[in-house]
Design a protein around this motif. Structure first.
Motif, short mmCIF file in Angstrom:
data_model
loop_
_atom_site.label_atom_id
_atom_site.label_comp_id
_atom_site.label_asym_id
_atom_site.label_seq_id
_atom_site.Cartn_x
_atom_site.Cartn_y
_atom_site.Cartn_z
N ASP A 296 -47.18 42.86 9.96
CA ASP A 296 -48.20 42.79 8.92
C ASP A 296 -47.67 42.19 7.63
O ASP A 296 -48.36 41.41 6.96
CB ASP A 296 -48.75 44.20 8.64
CG ASP A 296 -49.61 44.73 9.79
OD1 ASP A 296 -50.15 43.90 10.56
OD2 ASP A 296 -49.75 45.96 9.91
N GLY A 297 -46.43 42.54 7.27
CA GLY A 297 -45.87 42.03 6.02
C GLY A 297 -45.73 40.53 6.01
O GLY A 297 -46.11 39.85 5.05
N LEU A 298 -45.18 39.96 7.09
CA LEU A 298 -45.01 38.51 7.17
C LEU A 298 -46.35 37.80 7.23
O LEU A 298 -46.55 36.77 6.58
CB LEU A 298 -44.17 38.14 8.39
CG LEU A 298 -43.94 36.64 8.62
CD1 LEU A 298 -43.22 36.01 7.43
CD2 LEU A 298 -43.15 36.40 9.90
N GLY B 239 -48.07 38.26 3.80
CA GLY B 239 -47.25 37.61 2.78
C GLY B 239 -47.35 36.11 2.82
O GLY B 239 -47.41 35.44 1.77
N SER B 240 -47.36 35.53 4.01
CA SER B 240 -47.44 34.07 4.14
C SER B 240 -48.77 33.54 3.61
O SER B 240 -48.83 32.48 2.99
CB SER B 240 -47.23 33.64 5.59
OG SER B 240 -48.24 34.17 6.43
N LEU C 143 -40.46 40.01 14.39
CA LEU C 143 -41.50 39.97 13.36
C LEU C 143 -42.45 38.79 13.54
O LEU C 143 -43.57 38.82 13.04
CB LEU C 143 -40.85 39.87 11.96
CG LEU C 143 -39.93 41.00 11.52
CD1 LEU C 143 -39.37 40.70 10.14
CD2 LEU C 143 -40.69 42.33 11.51
N ARG D 113 -44.36 43.90 -0.08
CA ARG D 113 -43.04 43.68 0.54
C ARG D 113 -43.01 42.34 1.27
O ARG D 113 -42.00 41.64 1.28
CB ARG D 113 -42.71 44.81 1.51
CG ARG D 113 -42.25 46.10 0.83
CD ARG D 113 -41.54 47.01 1.82
NE ARG D 113 -42.39 47.36 2.95
CZ ARG D 113 -43.19 48.42 2.99
NH1 ARG D 113 -43.24 49.24 1.95
NH2 ARG D 113 -43.92 48.68 4.06
N GLY D 114 -44.12 42.00 1.88
CA GLY D 114 -44.18 40.75 2.65
C GLY D 114 -44.08 39.50 1.79
O GLY D 114 -43.59 38.46 2.27
N THR E 134 -47.23 47.16 1.88
CA THR E 134 -46.74 46.27 2.93
C THR E 134 -46.94 44.81 2.55
O THR E 134 -46.06 43.96 2.78
CB THR E 134 -47.47 46.57 4.25
OG1 THR E 134 -47.23 47.92 4.64
CG2 THR E 134 -47.00 45.64 5.36
#
Length: 434
Positions: free
Chosen positions: A139-141, A144-145, A205, A402-403, A399
């Motif tokens: 979820d973070g990646l 975040g992207s 991930l 953090r991502g 989350t």
């Protein structure tokens, strides 16, 4: 009361109003009005509001905003944004971390027809986040992207940030648009490298997506081609001097509407939604411009920008030392203010300092926009983070924050490169019309 004292109280009033959730446009307007009243009298303050309100919205330059916003909204409701993401996915999705990279590429492409960070994050997020969740991305990646990729909408032309900066500093919108091209592409590459490094460190991930046949890859490019052609025509036309940014915005909007109608992808309801969203966004931006043009004369009378310049010069830090102090102030403001608020409030104060230090105003526009972009993904008020959280409602806000951290480091690297090598921002605008 001394003008400087009144100016300080005006700034206190401005931030107090924003703390109590007064829209930034009205906070600026009220601070400028009451400050000018205290210094020059009610008659002058009233005349300032009347003249600046009309002059602000009567400028044909501002037509760029609603036209490019309409272009992006039509592309969104017509589903063209899906084509951009699908094309990116077809070419890079089969690599580990490929879907996140495709999200970044989709954001970069949509930024070139939208000009809005929020619209870019929402539009691509709705397409990309479900796909990444289906294939098991962390979820973070994933979030975040998209949140980081969305910030490209504030940098890659046509950027509403550059339009406001141009109006506040009397710089060329066309040159600013061109100045954002190479930095935007550089940040896109840095974001993709960040995805690759995250996937390399922990492959679980970011699993690889399915491989797409070469023929399908080219077909996906063909489906995205019309919108990409509009992007190249509008931005390229500005570069070669074929038309002005205002003309480019109108041509781009008309072409996208025509493409959507020809493809049968624009219903009456969809068109109405796009127009209403355009009206809301444009009204907000026009009101911010009015507020800024009322506040700026007040600041000029108080001599606060000049005093700030003298104070920074007195520190003896030199040009680049002073620049880093200003950037540091932007970083702190970005933790508590949205990007447009930072831009319209700070530029009238810091711009005279920047020009006095001998920095190129076009180059500084790029630097300021990138620092403001960083504020869009930094806690506690990272606007893009909250926007992406609204799309991925099952993902905790912590989350998402953090991502985006690896992408924030990538933006810092990009900012340092542009400071060290100003030609990254200035190469294209310095060769315009040549």
């Amino acid at each position: 009361m001394e003008p400087t004292t009144v100016g300080i109280w005006g700034i206190v009033l401005l931030f107090a109003l924003m703390i109590f959730r007064t829209p930034v446009a009205f906070a600026m307007l009220l601070s400028g009005f009451f400050g000018m009243w205290a210094l020059e009298g009610l008659r002058t303050a009233g005349a300032l509001i009347l003249t600046e309100s009309y002059a602000s919205v009567a400028s044909e330059t501002l037509i760029v905003v609603p036209m490019f916003v309409l272009l992006g909204n039509i592309a969104s409701v017509a589903g063209f944004s899906r084509g951009l993401y699908d094309a990116a996915f077809a070419w890079v999705g089969h690599y580990r971390g490929g879907l996140a990279s495709a999200s970044v590429l989709g954001c970069a492409a949509f930024s070139a027809v939208s000009g809005s960070s929020v619209a870019t994050a929402v539009t691509i997020g709705k397409v990309a986040l479900p796909e990444m969740k289906r294939l098991g991305y962390a979820d973070g990646l994933a979030t975040g992207s998209v949140a980081a990729g969305g910030t490209l909408g504030f940098l890659i032309p046509p950027s509403t940030g550059f339009v406001l900066y141009a109006i506040l500093t009397e710089q060329s919108i066309g040159r600013l648009f061109m100045a954002g091209v190479l930095p935007g592409l550089m940040l896109t590459v840095l974001f993709i490298v960040t995805v690759w490094l995250v996937a390399l460190r922990n492959p679980s991930l970011a699993p690889a997506g399915p491989n797409v046949a070469l023929g399908q890859r080219f077909r996906s490019l063909g489906q995205a081609g019309p919108l990409l052609a509009v992007m190249i025509l509008t931005i390229g036309g500005i570069y070669v001097g074929a038309f002005t940014p205002v003309e480019a915005s109108g041509i781009g909007a008309a072409l996208v509407i025509g493409l959507a109608l020809a493809a049968g992808k624009l219903s009456r309801a969809g068109f109405r939604i796009a127009v209403m969203d355009t009206l809301k966004t444009s009204a907000m931006l026009y009101t911010i411009v009015i507020g800024a043009n009322v506040l700026n004369p007040f600041f000029a009378v108080t001599q606060i920008p000049a005093l700030l310049g003298q104070g920074l010069e007195g520190l003896g830090l030199g040009a680049y030392g002073t620049l880093f102090v200003i950037i540091g102030a932007y970083v702190v403001m970005g933790m508590f203010m949205d990007g447009l608020s930072m831009l319209v409030i700070s530029i009238p104060i810091v711009f005279p300092v920047i020009t006095q230090l001998g920095f190129d105003p076009i180059w500084f526009g790029v630097v300021a926009v990138i620092v403001i972009e960083m504020g869009m993904i930094t806690p506690p008020v990272g606007l893009n983070v909250f926007v992406v959280r609204g799309v991925a409602q099952d993902v905790p806000l912590t989350t998402v924050f953090r991502g985006v951290m690896p992408f924030l480091f990538a933006m810092i690297v990009g900012l340092i490169l542009i400071i060290l090598v100003p030609q990254i921002a200035l190469l294209i605008p310095n060769t315009m019309f040549g």
